[in-house]
Design a protein around this motif. Structure first.
Motif, short mmCIF file in Angstrom:
data_model
loop_
_atom_site.label_atom_id
_atom_site.label_comp_id
_atom_site.label_asym_id
_atom_site.label_seq_id
_atom_site.Cartn_x
_atom_site.Cartn_y
_atom_site.Cartn_z
N LEU A 102 43.97 38.79 40.06
CA LEU A 102 43.28 39.66 41.10
C LEU A 102 41.92 40.33 40.36
O LEU A 102 41.03 40.27 41.00
CB LEU A 102 44.25 40.89 41.55
CG LEU A 102 43.90 41.59 42.76
CD1 LEU A 102 44.27 40.76 43.91
CD2 LEU A 102 44.75 42.94 42.95
N VAL A 103 42.22 40.97 39.09
CA VAL A 103 41.19 41.53 38.63
C VAL A 103 40.19 40.24 38.34
O VAL A 103 38.70 40.45 38.63
CB VAL A 103 41.37 42.01 37.09
CG1 VAL A 103 40.30 42.46 36.30
CG2 VAL A 103 42.26 43.15 37.14
N GLU A 104 40.52 39.29 38.00
CA GLU A 104 39.30 38.08 37.88
C GLU A 104 38.56 37.99 39.02
O GLU A 104 37.30 37.69 39.03
CB GLU A 104 39.98 36.82 37.55
CG GLU A 104 39.16 35.73 36.83
CD GLU A 104 39.86 34.55 36.71
OE1 GLU A 104 41.22 34.54 36.26
OE2 GLU A 104 39.15 33.63 36.36
N GLU A 108 34.53 38.77 39.63
CA GLU A 108 33.70 37.89 40.22
C GLU A 108 32.86 37.78 41.32
O GLU A 108 31.74 37.43 41.46
CB GLU A 108 34.61 36.38 40.40
CG GLU A 108 33.55 35.19 40.62
CD GLU A 108 34.44 33.86 40.50
OE1 GLU A 108 35.72 34.11 40.74
OE2 GLU A 108 34.02 32.68 40.78
N LYS A 109 33.76 38.42 42.43
CA LYS A 109 32.93 38.87 43.52
C LYS A 109 31.96 40.09 43.55
O LYS A 109 30.72 39.83 43.99
CB LYS A 109 33.99 39.28 44.79
CG LYS A 109 33.49 39.72 45.93
CD LYS A 109 33.65 38.42 46.71
CE LYS A 109 33.12 38.82 48.29
NZ LYS A 109 31.82 38.34 48.77
N ALA A 113 27.66 39.68 36.82
CA ALA A 113 27.14 39.90 35.40
C ALA A 113 28.09 40.07 34.42
O ALA A 113 28.30 39.29 33.66
CB ALA A 113 25.77 40.88 35.54
N LEU A 114 29.01 40.83 34.76
CA LEU A 114 30.00 41.11 33.99
C LEU A 114 31.21 40.05 33.94
O LEU A 114 31.50 39.52 32.65
CB LEU A 114 30.91 42.45 34.56
CG LEU A 114 32.20 42.94 33.39
CD1 LEU A 114 31.38 43.50 32.18
CD2 LEU A 114 32.96 43.96 34.02
N TYR A 115 31.29 39.25 35.01
CA TYR A 115 32.12 38.02 35.02
C TYR A 115 31.59 37.10 34.17
O TYR A 115 32.31 36.28 33.43
CB TYR A 115 32.25 37.59 36.42
CG TYR A 115 33.21 36.32 36.48
CD1 TYR A 115 34.79 36.48 36.53
CD2 TYR A 115 32.71 35.03 36.58
CE1 TYR A 115 35.28 35.41 36.58
CE2 TYR A 115 33.56 33.90 36.71
CZ TYR A 115 34.91 34.40 36.50
OH TYR A 115 35.63 33.12 36.91
N GLY A 116 30.39 37.06 34.07
CA GLY A 116 29.65 36.06 33.23
C GLY A 116 29.93 36.12 31.80
O GLY A 116 30.02 35.19 31.03
#
Lengths: 208, 233
Positions: A102-104, A108-109, A113-116
Motif C-alpha cells: 500500500l505504501v508503495e 508512487e501515485k 520523486a520520492l518513489y524514484g
C-alpha cells in the motif's frame, strides 16, 4: 507524558534494533554503501514501523490474544477462553506485506520523486526482520494502549535509521584506509558494527 | 546472486546438450554441488550476506544454536519443496505474499512443535523462531532457486543453504560458549583446576557484540584460505 518519553529514548538507544538485537542486519549490511541510500531506506523503515506496530497491536489486542474475543459476548465461555495467539505470525506478516504494498502504491501515485529515490528499497522492507521484530516485541511487552505501541514503533525506527546512517558514513571513509585484503568489504563492516555495538552497550546502564 | 543465476543458466544449457537427462542419479555430481557449495564457496552468511539477523542473537550457547539450525533446515527444506511444486501456478505479481504465507505456516508448525517438546529452548529463542519468516535466507533461496528448479534440486538447495547457515551458527556458538562460560552444550569442559590457577571466563564473549566480531574473524579466515572470495572495493 513521561512514560512515552522514557519508552521513546529506551527504544532508540538502549534497545536499539541493530546493536542490541541484530534485527534488520541483512539490509543494514547490503544498503549501507553510501549515506544517501542508507538514509532513504532508514526513513522508509521508520514510516513502515510506526504504521504496522499500532495496527498489529490492535489486531493482537482485539482478535488474537487469549480471551481477546470476549467483546463479542462476555458471557459465552467459547469466546472468553479462545486463544488465537498461534496465528499471530501469519497475521503480522500479512499486515506488513500488505502495508508495504500500500505504501508503495501511495508513494508512487502522490510523491513520484520520492518513489524514484526509494523505489527499489520499498519492497525489500517486507522482509526486513526489524519490521516483524518490532511487532513481535510489541506482543511480548504487553503495552497498555495504542499510543505506547506507536511510540515504540516510531522509536525503534529512529534507532534503526541512526544505525544505518552511522555505518554508511563509516563505510564511506573506510574506502580510503588500508584494510587487509580478506577483510575488505563485508569482514571489516562486521567488526566495525561489533565495535559500535560495544559503544551502544554503555547505554544499558541508564535506568529510566 | 546474479553470478549464480548465470551459472544455473549455463548449467541448464549443458544439460540440454546431454540428452540422457532422465537417467540422472539422485546424487549426481551436479546435485551434490547444491549441498556442498553453500558450506564454503557460496555460504549464505559470509558470502551471500543473507540471514544474519537471527544468526547472531542466539549464539551465546550451543544448544539454542543447534535447535535454531535444525528449525531452519526443516523450514527451508519444506518451503522450498512446496514453492517448487507450486512454481508454475503462482502468479508473478503476488509471489512474495504467497511465499511469505508458505514460509509462515511452516514456521508456525516448527514453533508449536518446539513449544510442545522443548519448552526451555523455546523460551530462550523467544521471538527468533518467528523471525525465521523474514529470515532473508529462506526468501532469498525461494526467489533465486525454488521458483525456477524442480522439486528434488530445490530440496537439496534448501537443505544445503540451511546447513551452511547452521555451520556458522555452531562455530560462533562454540567459541562464545567455550570462552564465555567454560562449557560446551551445557557441560563444563574447562576443569576446576584451571580456575584455581587463576583462569577466568571471558565475560565479554557473552555480550552480543562479540558475535559480530567472531563472524568478522571467520570471514577473514575463510577469505584468506579461499582467495577468490576477496572483494575488490
Amino acid at each position: 507524558m513521561e512514560t512515552y518519553f522514557n519508552l521513546f529514548v529506551k527504544s532508540i538507544f538502549i534497545e536499539n534494533m541493530v546493536f542490541a538485537y541484530f534485527l534488520g542486519m541483512c539490509s543494514y549490511l547490503a544498503v549501507s554503501k553510501t549515506v544517501q541510500t542508507g538514509l532513504g531506506l532508514g526513513l522508509a523503515v521508520v514510516f513502515v514501523l510506526s504504521v504496522t506496530v499500532p495496527i498489529n497491536y490492535l489486531l493482537y489486542e482485539y482478535l488474537l490474544s487469549p480471551g481477546a474475543l470476549k467483546w463479542i459476548d462476555p458471557n459465552d465461555p467459547q469466546f472468553v477462553e479462545l486463544d488465537l495467539s498461534f496465528l499471530s505470525f501469519i497475521m503480522f506478516i500479512a499486515v506488513i506485506a500488505s502495508m508495504v504494498q500500500l505504501v508503495e502504491m501511495i508513494v508512487e501515485k502522490f510523491v513520484p520523486a520520492l518513489y524514484g529515490s526509494l523505489g527499489i528499497f520499498l519492497p525489500l522492507i517486507a522482509v526486513n526482520c526489524a519490521i516483524l521484530g518490532g511487532s513481535l516485541f510489541m506482543q511480548q511487552k504487553e503495552f497498555s494502549n495504542i499510543f505506547e505501541s506507536l511510540t515504540y514503533g516510531f522509536g525503534s525506527g529512529i534507532g534503526w535509521l541512526l544505525a544505518i546512517v552511522a555505518i554508511a558514513a563509516i563505510r564511506e571513509k573506510i574506502l580510503y584506509s588500508n584494510v587487509p585484503a580478506p577483510l575488505r568489504g563485508l569482514g571489516i563492516t562486521f567488526i566495525v558494527t561489533g565495535l559500535m555495538a560495544i559503544g551502544f552497550l554503555s547505554f544499558m546502564g541508564i535506568k529510566i | 546472486m546474479s553470478k549464480e543465476s548465470n551459472k544455473s543458466i549455463t548449467k541448464k544449457k549443458s544439460s540440454l546438450l546431454f540428452i540422457n537427462k532422465e537417467s540422472e542419479p539422485l546424487f549426481s555430481k551436479k546435485n551434490r554441488v547444491l549441498l556442498t557449495d553453500p558450506l564454503d564457496d557460496n555460504n549464505p552468511i559470509t558470502v551471500q550476506v543473507l540471514g544474519i539477523c537471527s544468526a547472531l542473537a542466539i549464539t551465546v550457547q550451543l544448544e539454542p544454536a543447534v535447535v535454531m539450525s535444525l528449525s531452519v533446515v526443516a523450514v527451508m527444506g519444506a518451503s522450498n519443496v512446496i514453492v517448487s511444486l507450486l512454481r508454475n501456478l503462482i502468479p508473478n505479481r503476488i509471489r512474495i505474499i504467497v511465499q511469505l504465507v508458505v514460509v509462515a505456516s511452516m514456521v508456525v508448525l516448527v514453533d508449536q512443535i518446539l513449544k510442545a517438546y522443548a519448552y526451555d529452548v523455546y523460551k530462550e529463542l523467544s521471538i527468533f523462531i518467528g523471525l525465521i519468516i523474514t529470515n532473508c535466507i529462506v526468501m532469498g533461496r525461494l526467489e533465486a532457486f525454488a521458483l525456477g528448479n524442480n522439486v528434488w534440486r530445490s530440496f537439496l538447495d534448501g537443505i544445503g543453504n540451511a546447513a551452511g547457515y547452521g555451520l556458522i551458527l555452531i562455530v560462533v556458538a562454540f567459541f562464545r560458549e567455550l570462552f564465555g562460560s567454560g562449557k560446551l552444550y551445557g557441560f563444563q569442559v574447562i576443569p576446576e583446576s584451571f580456575y584455581e590457577l587463576g583462569y577466568e571466563n571471558n565475560g565479554l564473549m557473552l555480550l552480543s557484540p562479540m558475535a559480530l566480531i567472531i563472524v568478522g574473524i571467520y570471514i577473514w579466515f575463510q577469505r584468506s584460505k579461499n582467495r577468490k572470495l576477496i572483494e575488490k572495493n
